[in-house]
Design a protein around this motif. Structure first.
Motif, PDB file in Angstrom:
ATOM      1  N   VAL A  50      11.063 -20.313  -0.430  1.00 20.67           N
ATOM      2  CA  VAL A  50      11.340 -19.234  -1.382  1.00 20.67           C
ATOM      3  C   VAL A  50      10.719 -17.967  -0.813  1.00 20.67           C
ATOM      4  CG1 VAL A  50      10.982 -18.331  -3.715  1.00 20.67           C
ATOM      5  CG2 VAL A  50      11.293 -20.805  -3.362  1.00 20.67           C
ATOM      6  N   ALA A  51      11.500 -16.879  -0.777  1.00 17.23           N
ATOM      7  CA  ALA A  51      10.984 -15.600  -0.301  1.00 17.23           C
ATOM      8  C   ALA A  51      11.286 -14.511  -1.323  1.00 17.23           C
ATOM      9  CB  ALA A  51      11.587 -15.236   1.052  1.00 17.23           C
ATOM     10  N   ILE A  52      10.322 -13.633  -1.545  1.00 14.60           N
ATOM     11  CA  ILE A  52      10.476 -12.468  -2.410  1.00 14.60           C
ATOM     12  C   ILE A  52      10.309 -11.231  -1.539  1.00 14.60           C
ATOM     13  CG2 ILE A  52       9.615 -11.215  -4.423  1.00 14.60           C
ATOM     14  CD1 ILE A  52      10.818 -13.952  -5.102  1.00 14.60           C
ATOM     15  N   ASP A  53      11.351 -10.402  -1.498  1.00 16.28           N
ATOM     16  CA  ASP A  53      11.335  -9.204  -0.643  1.00 16.28           C
ATOM     17  C   ASP A  53      10.965  -9.551   0.795  1.00 16.28           C
ATOM     18  OD1 ASP A  53      12.104  -7.266  -2.558  1.00 16.28           O
ATOM     19  OD2 ASP A  53      10.087  -7.231  -3.372  1.00 16.28           O
ATOM     20  N   GLY A  54      11.457 -10.681   1.275  1.00 19.32           N
ATOM     21  CA  GLY A  54      11.216 -11.099   2.651  1.00 19.32           C
ATOM     22  C   GLY A  54       9.884 -11.781   2.885  1.00 19.32           C
ATOM     23  N   ARG A  55       9.059 -11.885   1.868  1.00 15.76           N
ATOM     24  CA  ARG A  55       7.745 -12.524   1.992  1.00 15.76           C
ATOM     25  C   ARG A  55       7.823 -13.957   1.506  1.00 15.76           C
ATOM     26  NH1 ARG A  55       2.803 -11.171  -2.125  1.00 15.76           N
ATOM     27  NH2 ARG A  55       1.495 -12.968  -1.624  1.00 15.76           N
ATOM     28  N   ASP A  56       7.392 -14.893   2.345  1.00 15.80           N
ATOM     29  CA  ASP A  56       7.428 -16.313   1.996  1.00 15.80           C
ATOM     30  C   ASP A  56       6.366 -16.602   0.928  1.00 15.80           C
ATOM     31  OD1 ASP A  56       7.416 -19.078   1.842  1.00 15.80           O
ATOM     32  OD2 ASP A  56       7.572 -19.385   3.992  1.00 15.80           O
ATOM     33  N   VAL A  57       6.823 -17.068  -0.242  1.00 15.77           N
ATOM     34  CA  VAL A  57       5.890 -17.412  -1.322  1.00 15.77           C
ATOM     35  C   VAL A  57       6.007 -18.887  -1.697  1.00 15.77           C
ATOM     36  CG1 VAL A  57       5.863 -15.061  -2.256  1.00 15.77           C
ATOM     37  CG2 VAL A  57       7.539 -16.722  -3.124  1.00 15.77           C
ATOM     38  N   THR A  58       6.582 -19.683  -0.821  1.00 15.92           N
ATOM     39  CA  THR A  58       6.835 -21.089  -1.122  1.00 15.92           C
ATOM     40  C   THR A  58       5.568 -21.815  -1.549  1.00 15.92           C
ATOM     41  OG1 THR A  58       8.528 -21.053   0.615  1.00 15.92           O
ATOM     42  CG2 THR A  58       7.867 -23.212  -0.220  1.00 15.92           C
ATOM     43  N   GLY A  59       5.609 -22.404  -2.739  1.00 15.28           N
ATOM     44  CA  GLY A  59       4.495 -23.228  -3.200  1.00 15.28           C
ATOM     45  C   GLY A  59       3.267 -22.477  -3.637  1.00 15.28           C
ATOM     46  N   GLN A  60       3.330 -21.141  -3.695  1.00 13.04           N
ATOM     47  CA  GLN A  60       2.161 -20.389  -4.124  1.00 13.04           C
ATOM     48  C   GLN A  60       1.991 -20.475  -5.637  1.00 13.04           C
ATOM     49  OE1 GLN A  60       1.766 -16.453  -2.494  1.00 13.04           O
ATOM     50  NE2 GLN A  60       2.332 -17.096  -0.431  1.00 13.04           N
ATOM     51  N   ARG A  61       0.810 -20.118  -6.110  1.00 15.19           N
ATOM     52  CA  ARG A  61       0.492 -20.219  -7.532  1.00 15.19           C
ATOM     53  C   ARG A  61       1.322 -19.217  -8.337  1.00 15.19           C
ATOM     54  NH1 ARG A  61      -2.112 -24.942  -8.660  1.00 15.19           N
ATOM     55  NH2 ARG A  61      -3.915 -25.258  -7.296  1.00 15.19           N
ATOM     56  N   PRO A  62       1.616 -19.540  -9.603  1.00 13.57           N
ATOM     57  CA  PRO A  62       2.432 -18.633 -10.413  1.00 13.57           C
ATOM     58  C   PRO A  62       1.885 -17.218 -10.499  1.00 13.57           C
ATOM     59  CG  PRO A  62       2.268 -20.767 -11.492  1.00 13.57           C
ATOM     60  CD  PRO A  62       1.335 -20.810 -10.321  1.00 13.57           C
ATOM     61  N   LYS A  74       2.315 -11.412  -9.124  1.00 16.28           N
ATOM     62  CA  LYS A  74       1.827 -10.168  -8.510  1.00 16.28           C
ATOM     63  C   LYS A  74       2.746  -9.666  -7.406  1.00 16.28           C
ATOM     64  CE  LYS A  74      -2.993 -11.005  -9.718  1.00 16.28           C
ATOM     65  NZ  LYS A  74      -4.346 -11.389  -9.251  1.00 16.28           N
ATOM     66  N   ALA A  75       3.632 -10.548  -6.920  1.00 16.99           N
ATOM     67  CA  ALA A  75       4.640 -10.127  -5.943  1.00 16.99           C
ATOM     68  C   ALA A  75       5.835  -9.460  -6.619  1.00 16.99           C
ATOM     69  CB  ALA A  75       5.106 -11.333  -5.121  1.00 16.99           C
ATOM     70  N   GLY A  76       5.811  -9.386  -7.973  1.00 23.50           N
ATOM     71  CA  GLY A  76       6.868  -8.674  -8.685  1.00 23.50           C
ATOM     72  C   GLY A  76       7.862  -9.566  -9.388  1.00 23.50           C
ATOM     73  N   VAL A  77       7.449 -10.790  -9.738  1.00 27.65           N
ATOM     74  CA  VAL A  77       8.341 -11.752 -10.376  1.00 27.65           C
ATOM     75  C   VAL A  77       7.831 -12.055 -11.784  1.00 27.65           C
ATOM     76  CG1 VAL A  77       9.361 -14.059 -10.235  1.00 27.65           C
ATOM     77  CG2 VAL A  77       8.880 -12.775  -8.139  1.00 27.65           C
ATOM     78  N   SER A  81       1.134  -6.725 -19.355  1.00 31.00           N
ATOM     79  CA  SER A  81       1.021  -5.518 -18.531  1.00 31.00           C
ATOM     80  C   SER A  81      -0.190  -5.545 -17.611  1.00 31.00           C
ATOM     81  CB  SER A  81       0.950  -4.277 -19.432  1.00 31.00           C
ATOM     82  OG  SER A  81      -0.310  -4.178 -20.049  1.00 31.00           O
ATOM     83  N   MET A  82      -1.120  -6.456 -17.854  1.00 27.13           N
ATOM     84  CA  MET A  82      -2.342  -6.521 -17.047  1.00 27.13           C
ATOM     85  C   MET A  82      -2.209  -7.445 -15.841  1.00 27.13           C
ATOM     86  SD  MET A  82      -5.200  -6.720 -20.085  1.00 27.13           S
ATOM     87  CE  MET A  82      -5.401  -5.400 -21.275  1.00 27.13           C
ATOM     88  N   PHE A  83      -1.054  -8.110 -15.698  1.00 26.75           N
ATOM     89  CA  PHE A  83      -0.973  -9.136 -14.655  1.00 26.75           C
ATOM     90  C   PHE A  83       0.214  -8.978 -13.715  1.00 26.75           C
ATOM     91  CE2 PHE A  83      -3.820 -10.990 -17.719  1.00 26.75           C
ATOM     92  CZ  PHE A  83      -4.776 -11.580 -16.913  1.00 26.75           C
ATOM     93  N   GLY A  84       0.947  -7.874 -13.788  1.00 21.23           N
ATOM     94  CA  GLY A  84       2.055  -7.653 -12.879  1.00 21.23           C
ATOM     95  C   GLY A  84       1.608  -6.925 -11.627  1.00 21.23           C
ATOM     96  N   PRO A  85       2.558  -6.526 -10.780  1.00 18.61           N
ATOM     97  CA  PRO A  85       2.204  -5.825  -9.543  1.00 18.61           C
ATOM     98  C   PRO A  85       1.635  -4.435  -9.786  1.00 18.61           C
ATOM     99  CG  PRO A  85       4.585  -5.904  -9.844  1.00 18.61           C
ATOM    100  CD  PRO A  85       3.992  -6.790 -10.892  1.00 18.61           C
ATOM    101  N   GLU A  86       1.991  -3.799 -10.930  1.00 14.37           N
ATOM    102  CA  GLU A  86       1.456  -2.479 -11.278  1.00 14.37           C
ATOM    103  C   GLU A  86       0.646  -2.630 -12.563  1.00 14.37           C
ATOM    104  OE1 GLU A  86       4.426   0.650 -11.222  1.00 14.37           O
ATOM    105  OE2 GLU A  86       5.733  -0.655 -10.073  1.00 14.37           O
ATOM    106  N   ARG A  87      -0.512  -3.220 -12.445  1.00 14.39           N
ATOM    107  CA  ARG A  87      -1.292  -3.572 -13.620  1.00 14.39           C
ATOM    108  C   ARG A  87      -1.822  -2.342 -14.359  1.00 14.39           C
ATOM    109  NH1 ARG A  87      -2.433  -7.027  -9.694  1.00 14.39           N
ATOM    110  NH2 ARG A  87      -4.320  -5.966  -8.982  1.00 14.39           N
ATOM    111  N   ALA A 120       6.795  -6.301 -19.629  1.00 16.91           N
ATOM    112  CA  ALA A 120       5.542  -5.550 -19.534  1.00 16.91           C
ATOM    113  C   ALA A 120       4.901  -5.695 -18.163  1.00 16.91           C
ATOM    114  CB  ALA A 120       4.570  -6.009 -20.615  1.00 16.91           C
ATOM    115  N   MET A 121       5.266  -6.710 -17.425  1.00 13.49           N
ATOM    116  CA  MET A 121       4.741  -6.892 -16.072  1.00 13.49           C
ATOM    117  C   MET A 121       5.407  -5.964 -15.062  1.00 13.49           C
ATOM    118  SD  MET A 121       4.471 -11.055 -16.110  1.00 13.49           S
ATOM    119  CE  MET A 121       3.904 -11.153 -14.419  1.00 13.49           C
ATOM    120  N   ARG A 122       6.445  -5.254 -15.510  1.00 14.32           N
ATOM    121  CA  ARG A 122       7.204  -4.325 -14.650  1.00 14.32           C
ATOM    122  C   ARG A 122       7.662  -5.012 -13.358  1.00 14.32           C
ATOM    123  NH1 ARG A 122       3.301   0.931 -15.400  1.00 14.32           N
ATOM    124  NH2 ARG A 122       1.701  -0.665 -15.519  1.00 14.32           N
ATOM    125  N   PRO A 123       8.425  -6.109 -13.508  1.00 13.96           N
ATOM    126  CA  PRO A 123       8.820  -6.885 -12.327  1.00 13.96           C
ATOM    127  C   PRO A 123       9.974  -6.256 -11.560  1.00 13.96           C
ATOM    128  CG  PRO A 123       9.849  -7.806 -14.268  1.00 13.96           C
ATOM    129  CD  PRO A 123       8.960  -6.688 -14.756  1.00 13.96           C
TER     130      PRO A 123
END
Length: 231
Positions: free
Chosen positions: A62-74, A79-82, A105-111, A157-160
């Motif tokens: 699984v990649a988000i914006d070209g960054r491999d996030v496979t198996g990473q924590r939720p 924080k990668a914008g999902v 709103s405190m836990f997204g990429p733009e907290r 609110a996480m502004r994903p």
């Protein structure tokens, strides 16, 4: 062409002898909406769980914006914008509606940088989803429609960059579905990328740029909504 917001390659998850998701590859570009349909047990929610880190894949990436996030924590993937919603709503029942959304709103990429900012952003999101009048209410007193709006508001609110909606329109009346669809359209116009799992065909066909049909964990067919309807 820039990297897709979401890309899966050969994604799979097995539970013993059952392949809940099997060799699924997707590329979703920014600002598009992909609908995912299929019968119960087809693997739709499992797909969302794999993308968001709630399940680890047995195989594939699984990649988000070209960054491999496979198996990473939720929370890392968040924080990668999902952001995502859940079929069974999961509010903090002892907090108000406003406080539930402020936490998002405190836990997204733009907290949010402060509690005050978080509460202000929460009110903006609540107004957008039509729930501002219930800001001081507690989740246990909300109707089905309002509980689903709260679930969506927490995610927004996480502004994903990528929003995954898991049957947010289930149980809604036709007028409520129409309002939810208009909100999805407005999010797309704002550049958000959206994956929608839904059983309400009116919803899927009216907002999706493409539709993926899943069956027994695999891709059965994929295409424009009008092509899927004719197939």
């Amino acid at each position: 062409m820039s990297a897709p917001v979401l890309e899966t390659r050969g994604l799979g998850r097995r539970f013993g002898g059952l392949a809940a998701v099997d060799d699924l590859s997707l590329r979703v570009q920014q600002g598009t909406v992909i609908g995912v349909i299929g019968p119960n047990g087809a693997g739709k929610s499992t797909l969302i769980n794999l993308i968001t880190g709630h399940l680890k894949p047995t195989r594939g990436t699984v990649a988000i914006d070209g960054r491999d996030v496979t198996g990473q924590r939720p929370w890392t993937i968040a924080k990668a914008g999902v952001a995502r919603t859940f079929q069974i709503v999961k509010p903090f029942r002892e907090l108000t509606v406003r406080e539930n959304v402020a936490i998002g709103s405190m836990f997204g990429p733009e907290r949010a940088r402060s509690v005050r900012e978080a509460r202000e952003l929460a009110d903006t999101v609540l107004e957008r989803v039509g729930l501002l009048d219930e800001a001081e209410a507690y989740p246990g007193g909300l109707s089905v429609a309002d509980a689903r709006r709260l679930e969506l508001a927490k995610a927004l609110a996480m502004r994903p960059r990528l929003l995954l909606l898991d049957e947010v329109m289930a149980g809604l009346r036709p007028g409520e579905i129409d309002r939810a669809l208009e909100l999805v359209r407005s999010l797309r116009r704002g550049g958000m990328t959206i994956l929608v799992v839904e059983h309400v065909m009116k919803a899927i066909m009216s907002v999706s740029d493409s539709v993926l049909v899943m069956q027994e964990g695999r891709e059965l067919v994929r295409g424009a909504p009008e092509e899927i309807v004719r197939d």
